[in-house]
Design a protein around this motif. Structure first.
Motif, PDB file in Angstrom:
ATOM      1  N   ASP A 151       0.814  -1.220   0.000  1.00  0.00           N
ATOM      2  CA  ASP A 151       0.000   0.000   0.000  1.00  0.00           C
ATOM      3  C   ASP A 151       0.849   1.272   0.000  1.00  0.00           C
ATOM      4  O   ASP A 151       0.318   2.383  -0.029  1.00  0.00           O
ATOM      5  N   GLY A 152       2.175   1.128   0.030  1.00  0.00           N
ATOM      6  CA  GLY A 152       3.065   2.281   0.005  1.00  0.00           C
ATOM      7  C   GLY A 152       3.046   3.104   1.290  1.00  0.00           C
ATOM      8  O   GLY A 152       3.634   4.181   1.357  1.00  0.00           O
ATOM      9  N   LYS A 153       2.409   2.574   2.331  1.00  0.00           N
ATOM     10  CA  LYS A 153       2.259   3.378   3.560  1.00  0.00           C
ATOM     11  C   LYS A 153       3.465   3.286   4.486  1.00  0.00           C
ATOM     12  O   LYS A 153       3.649   4.121   5.351  1.00  0.00           O
ATOM     13  N   TYR A 154       4.233   2.250   4.329  1.00  0.00           N
ATOM     14  CA  TYR A 154       5.440   2.123   5.152  1.00  0.00           C
ATOM     15  C   TYR A 154       6.458   1.232   4.446  1.00  0.00           C
ATOM     16  O   TYR A 154       6.157   0.617   3.419  1.00  0.00           O
ATOM     17  N   VAL A 155       7.642   1.182   5.027  1.00  0.00           N
ATOM     18  CA  VAL A 155       8.711   0.351   4.464  1.00  0.00           C
ATOM     19  C   VAL A 155       8.931  -0.837   5.395  1.00  0.00           C
ATOM     20  O   VAL A 155       9.082  -0.655   6.613  1.00  0.00           O
ATOM     21  N   ARG A 156       8.909  -2.031   4.826  1.00  0.00           N
ATOM     22  CA  ARG A 156       9.174  -3.230   5.616  1.00  0.00           C
ATOM     23  C   ARG A 156      10.672  -3.420   5.764  1.00  0.00           C
ATOM     24  O   ARG A 156      11.415  -3.289   4.802  1.00  0.00           O
ATOM     25  N   VAL A 157      11.090  -3.720   6.983  1.00  0.00           N
ATOM     26  CA  VAL A 157      12.514  -3.854   7.280  1.00  0.00           C
ATOM     27  C   VAL A 157      12.826  -5.306   7.623  1.00  0.00           C
ATOM     28  O   VAL A 157      12.171  -5.899   8.478  1.00  0.00           O
ATOM     29  N   SER A 158      13.813  -5.876   6.911  1.00  0.00           N
ATOM     30  CA  SER A 158      14.309  -7.211   7.262  1.00  0.00           C
ATOM     31  C   SER A 158      15.778  -7.088   7.604  1.00  0.00           C
ATOM     32  O   SER A 158      16.535  -6.457   6.867  1.00  0.00           O
ATOM     33  N   LEU A 159      16.173  -7.698   8.700  1.00  0.00           N
ATOM     34  CA  LEU A 159      17.565  -7.611   9.138  1.00  0.00           C
ATOM     35  C   LEU A 159      18.128  -8.998   9.392  1.00  0.00           C
ATOM     36  O   LEU A 159      17.433  -9.867   9.919  1.00  0.00           O
ATOM     37  N   ARG A 160      19.388  -9.196   9.001  1.00  0.00           N
ATOM     38  CA  ARG A 160      20.072 -10.454   9.289  1.00  0.00           C
ATOM     39  C   ARG A 160      21.474 -10.125   9.767  1.00  0.00           C
ATOM     40  O   ARG A 160      22.044  -9.104   9.374  1.00  0.00           O
ATOM     41  N   SER A 161      22.036 -11.003  10.597  1.00  0.00           N
ATOM     42  CA  SER A 161      23.397 -10.766  11.075  1.00  0.00           C
ATOM     43  C   SER A 161      24.128 -12.078  11.227  1.00  0.00           C
ATOM     44  O   SER A 161      23.534 -13.154  11.172  1.00  0.00           O
ATOM     45  N   LYS A 162      25.431 -11.945  11.428  1.00  0.00           N
ATOM     46  CA  LYS A 162      26.259 -13.128  11.656  1.00  0.00           C
ATOM     47  C   LYS A 162      26.674 -13.170  13.129  1.00  0.00           C
ATOM     48  O   LYS A 162      26.838 -12.126  13.762  1.00  0.00           O
ATOM     49  N   GLY A 163      26.864 -14.370  13.626  1.00  0.00           N
ATOM     50  CA  GLY A 163      27.450 -14.575  14.951  1.00  0.00           C
ATOM     51  C   GLY A 163      26.678 -13.903  16.064  1.00  0.00           C
ATOM     52  O   GLY A 163      25.454 -13.990  16.131  1.00  0.00           O
ATOM     53  N   ARG A 164      27.393 -13.190  16.933  1.00  0.00           N
ATOM     54  CA  ARG A 164      26.760 -12.641  18.134  1.00  0.00           C
ATOM     55  C   ARG A 164      26.172 -11.250  17.914  1.00  0.00           C
ATOM     56  O   ARG A 164      25.687 -10.618  18.845  1.00  0.00           O
ATOM     57  N   ILE A 165      26.220 -10.751  16.715  1.00  0.00           N
ATOM     58  CA  ILE A 165      25.620  -9.436  16.453  1.00  0.00           C
ATOM     59  C   ILE A 165      24.103  -9.548  16.549  1.00  0.00           C
ATOM     60  O   ILE A 165      23.489 -10.407  15.926  1.00  0.00           O
ATOM     61  N   ASP A 166      23.507  -8.675  17.371  1.00  0.00           N
ATOM     62  CA  ASP A 166      22.115  -8.843  17.788  1.00  0.00           C
ATOM     63  C   ASP A 166      21.185  -7.876  17.050  1.00  0.00           C
ATOM     64  O   ASP A 166      20.949  -6.754  17.496  1.00  0.00           O
ATOM     65  N   VAL A 167      20.651  -8.314  15.924  1.00  0.00           N
ATOM     66  CA  VAL A 167      19.743  -7.432  15.178  1.00  0.00           C
ATOM     67  C   VAL A 167      18.345  -7.383  15.798  1.00  0.00           C
ATOM     68  O   VAL A 167      17.553  -6.512  15.457  1.00  0.00           O
ATOM     69  N   ASN A 168      18.052  -8.310  16.714  1.00  0.00           N
ATOM     70  CA  ASN A 168      16.781  -8.202  17.431  1.00  0.00           C
ATOM     71  C   ASN A 168      16.737  -6.887  18.201  1.00  0.00           C
ATOM     72  O   ASN A 168      15.781  -6.111  18.081  1.00  0.00           O
ATOM     73  N   ARG A 169      17.809  -6.623  18.972  1.00  0.00           N
ATOM     74  CA  ARG A 169      17.829  -5.377  19.743  1.00  0.00           C
ATOM     75  C   ARG A 169      17.942  -4.153  18.831  1.00  0.00           C
ATOM     76  O   ARG A 169      17.373  -3.108  19.106  1.00  0.00           O
ATOM     77  N   PHE A 170      18.646  -4.308  17.733  1.00  0.00           N
ATOM     78  CA  PHE A 170      18.770  -3.233  16.734  1.00  0.00           C
ATOM     79  C   PHE A 170      17.377  -2.891  16.176  1.00  0.00           C
ATOM     80  O   PHE A 170      17.002  -1.717  16.072  1.00  0.00           O
ATOM     81  N   ALA A 171      16.619  -3.939  15.854  1.00  0.00           N
ATOM     82  CA  ALA A 171      15.272  -3.737  15.295  1.00  0.00           C
ATOM     83  C   ALA A 171      14.343  -3.080  16.308  1.00  0.00           C
ATOM     84  O   ALA A 171      13.519  -2.238  15.976  1.00  0.00           O
ATOM     85  N   ARG A 172      14.487  -3.474  17.570  1.00  0.00           N
ATOM     86  CA  ARG A 172      13.634  -2.889  18.604  1.00  0.00           C
ATOM     87  C   ARG A 172      13.913  -1.398  18.773  1.00  0.00           C
ATOM     88  O   ARG A 172      13.013  -0.593  18.900  1.00  0.00           O
ATOM     89  N   ARG A 173      15.199  -1.067  18.784  1.00  0.00           N
ATOM     90  CA  ARG A 173      15.572   0.323  19.058  1.00  0.00           C
ATOM     91  C   ARG A 173      15.277   1.253  17.875  1.00  0.00           C
ATOM     92  O   ARG A 173      14.812   2.367  18.059  1.00  0.00           O
ATOM     93  N   PHE A 174      15.547   0.778  16.663  1.00  0.00           N
ATOM     94  CA  PHE A 174      15.496   1.710  15.527  1.00  0.00           C
ATOM     95  C   PHE A 174      14.391   1.435  14.505  1.00  0.00           C
ATOM     96  O   PHE A 174      14.116   2.268  13.653  1.00  0.00           O
ATOM     97  N   PHE A 175      13.776   0.250  14.568  1.00  0.00           N
ATOM     98  CA  PHE A 175      12.840  -0.097  13.491  1.00  0.00           C
ATOM     99  C   PHE A 175      11.489  -0.600  13.998  1.00  0.00           C
ATOM    100  O   PHE A 175      10.777  -1.300  13.275  1.00  0.00           O
ATOM    101  N   ALA A 176      11.145  -0.248  15.227  1.00  0.00           N
ATOM    102  CA  ALA A 176       9.839  -0.604  15.798  1.00  0.00           C
ATOM    103  C   ALA A 176       9.483  -2.063  15.563  1.00  0.00           C
ATOM    104  O   ALA A 176       8.371  -2.397  15.197  1.00  0.00           O
TER     105      ALA A 176
END
Ligand SMILES: [Mn+2]
Length: 346
Positions: A284-309
């Protein structure tokens, strides 16, 4: 893995009309878990129905029960029908999502329904308090794996996979296979045990791979090439890469739901890339979907919470951005630059 299913057994005994609900933008684990549960409950003499909030990938159509009573109802397209099912159910089972908001259109209806509510999910910080019974752990590959161990622990199965209907076993296998990226990530020792038991049960592993991973359209493979060649930007100072997928390009490449599945993993094949992001215009063009992936111990869960709702898992997370796609690169760089060091690793 054995799971205490006593409270679930009590609820199941009384329930007849059971509604199985997956999450918005359903992936293989969402479709696999709702269809697996459908086949199991149907064989147990219940009246299960499946609701998915939005359309699911065509490559997973073969999992949709070939039965008028099994047909998956897409809430986005048949909202009133979906709402009525939620209202009239004895039992609602939410699968593969940690928050009711991930059902998009149905959150209020689920809360208002007098049905008993059960959760089966493998994401962090699940809203377990909203359910009568919640099976919630992050120490499994997928919701399908968790559901497999639950089913195996029920007295009517009692550890005997022969008592799991074959289509149920196939759905469970597909959900686990897709969520682990075909055994590439999030695999635990029990995951292999599950795969082994399911294959012994009769699941044709090669046929499942063929149907799910090798049945895309030509335009999808060309879109993948375009994304790597023309749309991938590397940010070496952050060990990051990102790609943008606009609605214009989706039209150009005859995009279907699920076509960008796995794209976000592609930049991780580059040795120096530790974090990868895919930003996709929503339909619908109303927002941008964000997908994040990481290697090893880098924590994109917390990254997504802080910056990408959003949120998800340590190495795989998602979220949303309410801004035009062309503003996303600057925001992403800003997010990477201001990502607190103590939150980067887990
Ligand atoms: Mn999942």
């Amino acid at each position: 893995m054995t799971i205490d299913t006593k409270s679930l057994e009590k609820i199941l005994q009384k329930a007849r009309d059971i509604v199985l609900i997956g999450h918005f933008n359903p992936d293989g684990d969402a479709v696999g878990s709702v269809t697996a549960a459908w086949h199991f409950l149907r064989a147990a003499g219940k009246r299960p129905r499946i609701i998915l909030p939005s359309p699911y990938p065509e490559t997973l159509k073969f999992l949709d029960p070939d039965n008028p009573q099994g047909r998956i109802i897409i809430a986005e397209e048949h909202l009133e029908e979906a709402r009525a099912l939620v209202r009239d159910a004895d039992l609602i089972v939410c699968l593969d999502h940690n928050r009711l908001a991930r059902t998009e259109y149905l959150e209020a209806d689920i809360l208002a329904s007098k049905a008993q509510k059960v959760l089966v999910d493998h994401h962090l910080a699940a809203e377990t308090f909203r359910f009568d019974v919640a099976f919630s752990t992050v120490d499994v590959s997928s919701t399908c794996e968790l559901l497999f161990w639950i089913l195996l622990s029920l007295p009517e199965v009692d550890g005997d996979t022969a008592r799991i209907p074959l289509p149920c076993a196939e759905s469970l296998y597909v959900g686990m296979m897709t969520d682990t990226n075909n055994f590439f990530n999030s695999v635990y020792p029990d995951t292999f045990t599950m795969a082994s038991l399911l294959i012994a049960r009769g699941v044709d592993k090669d046929a499942m791979q063929e149907k799910v991973l090798n049945c895309y359209s030509e335009s999808r493979t060309r879109l993948m090439g375009h994304m790597i060649q023309d749309k991938m930007t590397l940010l070496p100072q952050y060990g990051a890469a990102y790609m943008l997928l606009s609605n214009l390009e989706k039209d150009e490449y005859d995009y279907r739901p699920g076509d960008s599945e796995g794209f976000v993993n592609l930049p991780l094949a580059i040795g120096s890339v530790q974090v990868s992001a895919l930003f996709t215009d929503n339909v619908d063009g109303k927002y941008v979907r964000v997908s994040l992936r990481s290697k090893g111990r880098i924590d994109v869960n917390r990254f997504a919470r802080r910056f990408f709702a959003g949120g998800g898992h340590r190495n795989a997370a998602g979220g949303r951005l309410y801004m035009p796609l062309e503003e996303v690169p600057a925001y992403f760089e800003h997010a990477l630059a201001s990502w607190p060091e103590e939150e980067k690793f887990s």
